[in-house]
Design a protein around this motif. Structure first.
Motif, PDB file in Angstrom:
ATOM      1  N   LEU A  82       1.070  -0.995   0.185  1.00 60.51           N
ATOM      2  CA  LEU A  82       0.083  -0.059   0.177  1.00 60.51           C
ATOM      3  C   LEU A  82       1.098   1.058  -0.059  1.00 60.51           C
ATOM      4  N   SER A  83       2.380   1.055   0.273  1.00 58.47           N
ATOM      5  CA  SER A  83       2.750   2.407   0.412  1.00 58.47           C
ATOM      6  C   SER A  83       3.588   2.758  -0.565  1.00 58.47           C
ATOM      7  N   ARG A  84       3.086   1.266  -1.745  1.00 58.76           N
ATOM      8  CA  ARG A  84       3.972   1.772  -2.798  1.00 58.76           C
ATOM      9  C   ARG A  84       2.836   2.394  -3.845  1.00 58.76           C
ATOM     10  N   GLY A  85       1.476   1.995  -3.552  1.00 57.20           N
ATOM     11  CA  GLY A  85       0.578   2.591  -4.289  1.00 57.20           C
ATOM     12  C   GLY A  85      -0.258   1.257  -4.996  1.00 57.20           C
ATOM     13  N   THR A  86      -0.110   0.226  -4.120  1.00 51.35           N
ATOM     14  CA  THR A  86      -0.825  -1.048  -4.949  1.00 51.35           C
ATOM     15  C   THR A  86      -2.381  -0.790  -4.316  1.00 51.35           C
ATOM     16  N   ARG A  87      -2.829  -1.167  -5.035  1.00 46.70           N
ATOM     17  CA  ARG A  87      -4.776  -1.169  -4.646  1.00 46.70           C
ATOM     18  C   ARG A  87      -4.928  -2.254  -4.546  1.00 46.70           C
ATOM     19  N   LEU A  88      -5.590  -1.826  -2.717  1.00 41.68           N
ATOM     20  CA  LEU A  88      -6.291  -2.953  -2.337  1.00 41.68           C
ATOM     21  C   LEU A  88      -7.800  -3.695  -3.118  1.00 41.68           C
ATOM     22  N   PRO A  89      -7.519  -5.340  -3.457  1.00 45.40           N
ATOM     23  CA  PRO A  89      -8.326  -5.912  -4.000  1.00 45.40           C
ATOM     24  C   PRO A  89     -10.344  -5.602  -3.828  1.00 45.40           C
ATOM     25  N   ASP A  90     -10.537  -6.006  -4.784  1.00 41.29           N
ATOM     26  CA  ASP A  90     -12.243  -5.227  -4.710  1.00 41.29           C
ATOM     27  C   ASP A  90     -13.091  -6.284  -2.797  1.00 41.29           C
ATOM     28  N   ARG A 109       0.922   5.244   2.452  1.00 42.25           N
ATOM     29  CA  ARG A 109       0.163   3.826   2.692  1.00 42.25           C
ATOM     30  C   ARG A 109      -1.814   4.519   3.218  1.00 42.25           C
ATOM     31  N   TYR A 110      -1.503   5.456   4.576  1.00 41.96           N
ATOM     32  CA  TYR A 110      -2.921   5.673   4.565  1.00 41.96           C
ATOM     33  C   TYR A 110      -3.724   6.208   3.546  1.00 41.96           C
ATOM     34  N   ASP A 111      -3.387   7.439   2.375  1.00 35.93           N
ATOM     35  CA  ASP A 111      -3.456   7.927   1.854  1.00 35.93           C
ATOM     36  C   ASP A 111      -4.550   6.808   0.226  1.00 35.93           C
ATOM     37  N   THR A 112      -3.572   5.731  -0.042  1.00 38.24           N
ATOM     38  CA  THR A 112      -3.463   4.894  -0.563  1.00 38.24           C
ATOM     39  C   THR A 112      -5.170   4.100  -0.228  1.00 38.24           C
ATOM     40  N   LEU A 113      -5.068   3.137   1.463  1.00 42.50           N
ATOM     41  CA  LEU A 113      -6.155   3.142   2.042  1.00 42.50           C
ATOM     42  C   LEU A 113      -6.922   3.940   2.046  1.00 42.50           C
ATOM     43  N   ALA A 114      -7.142   5.001   2.166  1.00 44.03           N
ATOM     44  CA  ALA A 114      -8.593   5.271   2.420  1.00 44.03           C
ATOM     45  C   ALA A 114      -9.462   5.778   0.823  1.00 44.03           C
ATOM     46  N   ARG A 115      -8.863   5.868  -0.453  1.00 44.02           N
ATOM     47  CA  ARG A 115      -9.154   6.020  -1.047  1.00 44.02           C
ATOM     48  C   ARG A 115      -9.969   4.683  -1.716  1.00 44.02           C
ATOM     49  N   ASN A 116      -9.401   3.503  -1.305  1.00 42.91           N
ATOM     50  CA  ASN A 116      -9.416   2.603  -1.900  1.00 42.91           C
ATOM     51  C   ASN A 116     -10.680   1.862  -0.625  1.00 42.91           C
ATOM     52  N   ILE A 117     -11.095   2.565  -0.039  1.00 45.91           N
ATOM     53  CA  ILE A 117     -12.411   1.390   0.680  1.00 45.91           C
ATOM     54  C   ILE A 117     -13.843   1.554   0.292  1.00 45.91           C
ATOM     55  N   GLY A 118     -14.028   2.728  -0.644  1.00 47.22           N
ATOM     56  CA  GLY A 118     -15.016   2.307  -1.294  1.00 47.22           C
ATOM     57  C   GLY A 118     -15.884   2.182  -0.558  1.00 47.22           C
ATOM     58  N   CYS A 119     -17.265   1.823  -0.874  1.00 44.36           N
ATOM     59  CA  CYS A 119     -18.450   0.582  -0.305  1.00 44.36           C
ATOM     60  C   CYS A 119     -18.471  -0.324   0.867  1.00 44.36           C
ATOM     61  N   ALA A 120     -17.501  -0.935   0.879  1.00 46.79           N
ATOM     62  CA  ALA A 120     -17.203  -1.624   1.938  1.00 46.79           C
ATOM     63  C   ALA A 120     -16.790  -1.160   3.136  1.00 46.79           C
ATOM     64  N   HIS A 121     -17.020  -2.010   4.033  1.00 53.35           N
ATOM     65  CA  HIS A 121     -17.065  -1.982   5.747  1.00 53.35           C
ATOM     66  C   HIS A 121     -15.722  -2.084   5.925  1.00 53.35           C
ATOM     67  N   LEU A 122     -15.063  -1.200   6.976  1.00 54.15           N
ATOM     68  CA  LEU A 122     -13.860  -0.985   7.147  1.00 54.15           C
ATOM     69  C   LEU A 122     -13.717  -1.724   8.776  1.00 54.15           C
ATOM     70  N   LEU A 123     -12.879  -2.656   9.247  1.00 51.71           N
ATOM     71  CA  LEU A 123     -12.630  -3.783  10.127  1.00 51.71           C
ATOM     72  C   LEU A 123     -10.584  -2.919  10.563  1.00 51.71           C
ATOM     73  N   LEU A 124     -10.459  -2.086  11.820  1.00 52.34           N
ATOM     74  CA  LEU A 124      -9.263  -2.143  12.296  1.00 52.34           C
ATOM     75  C   LEU A 124      -9.041  -2.856  13.319  1.00 52.34           C
ATOM     76  N   VAL A 125      -7.909  -3.076  13.142  1.00 52.66           N
ATOM     77  CA  VAL A 125      -7.593  -4.689  14.144  1.00 52.66           C
ATOM     78  C   VAL A 125      -6.415  -4.124  14.685  1.00 52.66           C
ATOM     79  N   SER A 126      -6.235  -3.329  16.172  1.00 57.85           N
ATOM     80  CA  SER A 126      -4.843  -2.620  17.080  1.00 57.85           C
ATOM     81  C   SER A 126      -5.255  -3.033  18.349  1.00 57.85           C
ATOM     82  N   ALA A 127      -3.763  -3.720  19.250  1.00 58.96           N
ATOM     83  CA  ALA A 127      -4.380  -3.363  20.545  1.00 58.96           C
ATOM     84  C   ALA A 127      -4.084  -2.472  20.802  1.00 58.96           C
ATOM     85  N   THR A 128      -3.153  -1.487  19.720  1.00 60.68           N
ATOM     86  CA  THR A 128      -2.980  -0.117  20.188  1.00 60.68           C
ATOM     87  C   THR A 128      -2.782   1.473  19.116  1.00 60.68           C
ATOM     88  N   PRO A 129      -4.349   1.167  19.095  1.00 61.27           N
ATOM     89  CA  PRO A 129      -4.112   2.270  18.107  1.00 61.27           C
ATOM     90  C   PRO A 129      -3.445   3.527  18.421  1.00 61.27           C
TER      91      PRO A 129
END
Length: 690
Positions: A82-90, A109-129
């Motif tokens: 994602l840091s290299r600009g690779t798109r998320l799969p549909d 990586r943030y920008d790539t993720l943000a623009r590729n979420i689209g209509c999908a639901h997003l689950l963030l997983v982190s013990a230390t957000p």
């Protein structure tokens, strides 16, 4: 229905997250390290047709192995891709493991993720957000929430929280889509090993008598190519490297020397080096990135005589770190390793050079080094995954290696501190302190986790000598950041000398959830200063319901009155006091007014102005279809957009979009959130003087 292969606490988390995803379009799973968040995420993945999972590259094999065992289909993409600009799969669901890596909105990586979420639901997983502060959390939830999405729960603008934080208000508003539990509130005390802290030990990387002159030599460096602020950071970084080992510091000084040589040659030619050359002076290790040195800039052209003077100062500093200098710090570790012979020990350091120094001090006997995606044994380089298998075959589902390949000590940088199953080990040694409590918690989480064969695990701390600590303030920094973590969405974290420190807010929230926040309880009257606490239920269109607990001033109601309500046997059936309903009416009116205003943050205002300019141009040309589309875009801006949709629209408006482009943008983004209805009073406790 959550699958049977989950533990009870995991089934509870999965059910709550399913509801949160349906209502908010996203959720945060922040259970403490070791409680099995990966299995919860995979349980959710099994309920969607198309699932994309973004994970650190080091964890791809582990995720693939667990998903295959549980027969869950998904597409994996690495954070690095994602840091290299690779798109998320549909996908219909996007899962982001170790989501704290996406806390900085200025990264690719943030920008790539943000623009590729689209209509999908997003689950963030982190013990230390939360790593450094509330901004980390706000930027994460903006990936799926509009800036004004939490207005019904008392937060008119998430962006305004960045500059005017009210931690209690923020946590109250995000609680419906956050599941974050300590081992105590998850009732898993008996399934995770106890953590035993050993007293911190001061350990100097060089002989005590040599340390003061070495510190003076580093303080004498002037970094003439850089400004005052960057020079201070670079000097701090050098102290951090020295606290790790003489070899780590010497490596950095050599890089500085190479830079000075190149800068001197460039100065003779009347040129200057590139910014990239300046940023490479101190490499790319964890300490540097935590200090922000990746963004340093040069201070312009520097006279040759100043560069030559710095070269002489550098030579004097390097002379104090000659090869073979005694290392009391590795001596302390060698004694510990001898004491623990035959048992698995995980040693964390901040520098790759130090990792190899440690291995050499241990004679490379049953030792492996893992750093920067590479691994090494005494016999030479091996694949990182193979080294991990040799160290923790049981945890990673591998056969026990033959004796000559046995690895009892794994020396690792923080490259290996996230997500890996290494619970064959029963001790963690913090050879170097990190800059944040996040790293301390993540390191411990490699061994203090479900399916550990040990009843207890040990934590050992090597801390810098006071002369260096007075310059680094590592212990104070960690303690300060810990306080910020625990008042936000972190269930458990660490500080120096105390590997497990539990937060209060999320635990209180869990008690409220377990104690009938969503059930009908009527109302009670108890003795005390005049106050009311309401348990409310909002209906969010046809998506579901949201439960809220507030007092008569609109503040979070997770206080003693709520605990009293749960215990109080007496219920009053007389009418609710009028002053209680009036207080609630004021709160609801205020929030309704804020909701009707729509998005008010800076990005929304700017986008509205740009759309209106485009609309005026379209009106002059009588482009009615385009005007209609622009009107729809204005409505979406007013309703609120996640950050990725805002960025896409900003780029689109730069290109003077037509009808087709605007239609395409509308299709790519999730529909506007339905109107909140209510609230309905489900429970209430009234405190009145007797």
């Amino acid at each position: 229905m959550p699958p049977s292969w989950l533990y009870p606490h995991q089934r509870d988390a999965a059910q709550r997250l399913i509801e949160a995803l349906r209502v908010f379009g996203g959720a945060l799973l922040a259970d403490q390290v070791g409680l099995g968040k990966t299995h919860v995420a995979l349980a959710l993945a099994a309920t969607y047709d198309r699932v994309a999972v973004a994970v650190p590259a080091t964890l791809k094999a582990q995720w693939r192995r667990v998903a295959t065992r549980l027969s869950v289909a998904l597409d994996l993409v690495s954070h690095e891709a994602l840091s290299r600009g690779t798109r998320l799969p549909d996908a219909d669901l996007v899962i982001v493991d170790e989501a704290h890596r996406f806390r900085n909105p200025n990264t690719r990586r943030y920008d790539t993720l943000a623009r590729n979420i689209g209509c999908a639901h997003l689950l963030l997983v982190s013990a230390t957000p939360v790593v450094n502060g509330a901004a980390d959390l706000i930027h994460l939830i903006r990936l799926f929430l509009a800036d004004n999405a939490l207005a019904p729960l008392g937060v008119p603008s998430l962006e305004r929280m960045l500059s005017d934080l009210n931690a209690d208000t923020l946590m109250h508003a995000i609680a419906p889509f956050v599941v974050g539990r300590s081992v105590q509130t998850a009732h898993m005390n008996q399934r995770l090993p106890r953590v035993r802290d050993n007293s911190p030990v001061e350990a100097s990387p060089i002989p005590a008598a040599a340390l003061p002159p070495m510190v003076r030599s580093l303080e004498a460096l002037r970094f003439p190519s850089f400004g005052r602020e960057a020079s201070a950071l670079l000097r701090l970084h050098l102290f951090y490297r020295l606290a790790s080992s003489a070899d780590a510091c010497l490596e950095t000084l050599r890089r500085h020397g190479l830079y000075l040589d190149d800068a001197t040659d460039a100065a003779h030619r009347g040129e200057r080096l590139s910014r990239g050359a300046a940023r490479r002076v101190f490499g790319r290790d964890e300490g540097q990135l935590s200090l922000g040195l990746s963004d340093i800039r040069e201070n312009g052209r520097v006279p040759v005589n100043r560069l030559m003077a710095e070269r002489r100062r550098l030579s004097r500093a390097m002379a104090g770190l000659h090869s073979g200098i005694p290392n009391p710090k590795t001596d302390a570790l060698r004694a510990l390793a001898h004491h623990r012979r035959g048992r698995k020990t995980l040693v964390f350091t901040a520098a790759e050079a130090t990792a190899h120094t440690i291995a050499a001090a241990l004679g490379w006997k049953a030792v492996a080094v893992v750093a920067s995606g590479r691994a090494r044994l005494a016999s030479g380089p091996i694949a990182m995954d193979e080294a991990l298998n040799l160290f923790a075959p049981r945890a990673r589902g591998r056969p026990v290696p033959e004796e000559r390949l046995r690895v009892d000590v794994l020396v690792a940088t923080d490259f290996a501190s996230e997500g890996l199953d290494l619970q064959d080990a029963d001790a963690v040694v913090h050879f170097d302190l990190p800059w944040t409590p996040l790293r301390l918690e993540q390191r411990l989480g490699r061994i203090a986790r479900l399916h550990s064969p040990h009843d207890a695990v040990d934590v050992w701390w090597l801390v810098p000598p006071r002369l260096l600590e007075r310059r680094l303030h590592l212990i104070d920094r960690i303690g300060r950041k810990l306080r910020d973590q625990l008042r936000l969405a972190v269930a458990r974290s660490s500080r120096v000398g105390h590997a497990t420190v539990t937060g209060g807010y999320l635990d209180a929230r869990e008690r409220a959830v377990a104690g009938a926040l969503s059930a009908t309880r009527g109302f009670a009257v108890v003795s005390g200063a005049r106050r009311a606490v309401f348990g409310l239920r909002w209906t969010v269109g046809d998506r579901g319901t949201v439960h809220e607990l507030i007092d008569g001033d609109g503040n979070a109601g997770l206080g003693s009155e709520w605990e009293t309500l749960l215990r109080a046997p007496e219920r009053r059936s007389e009418p609710i006091p009028a002053w209680c309903l009036e207080a609630l009416d004021v709160i609801c009116r205020r929030r309704t007014h804020v909701m009707e205003r729509g998005a008010i943050h800076g990005a929304a205002r700017l986008l509205r102005r740009r759309v209106l300019r485009r609309a005026r141009h379209a009106a002059k040309r009588r482009e009615h279809r385009l005007l209609d589309r622009l009107d729809g875009v204005l409505q979406r801006i007013q309703a609120g957009l996640p950050v990725g949709a805002e960025r896409d629209l900003d780029d689109l408006l730069t290109r003077q979009p037509g009808v087709r482009a605007l239609d395409s943008w509308q299709r790519r983004i999730r529909g506007a959130s339905p109107r909140w209805q209510g609230p309905e009073i489900r429970t209430m406790v009234v405190a009145e003087p007797t």
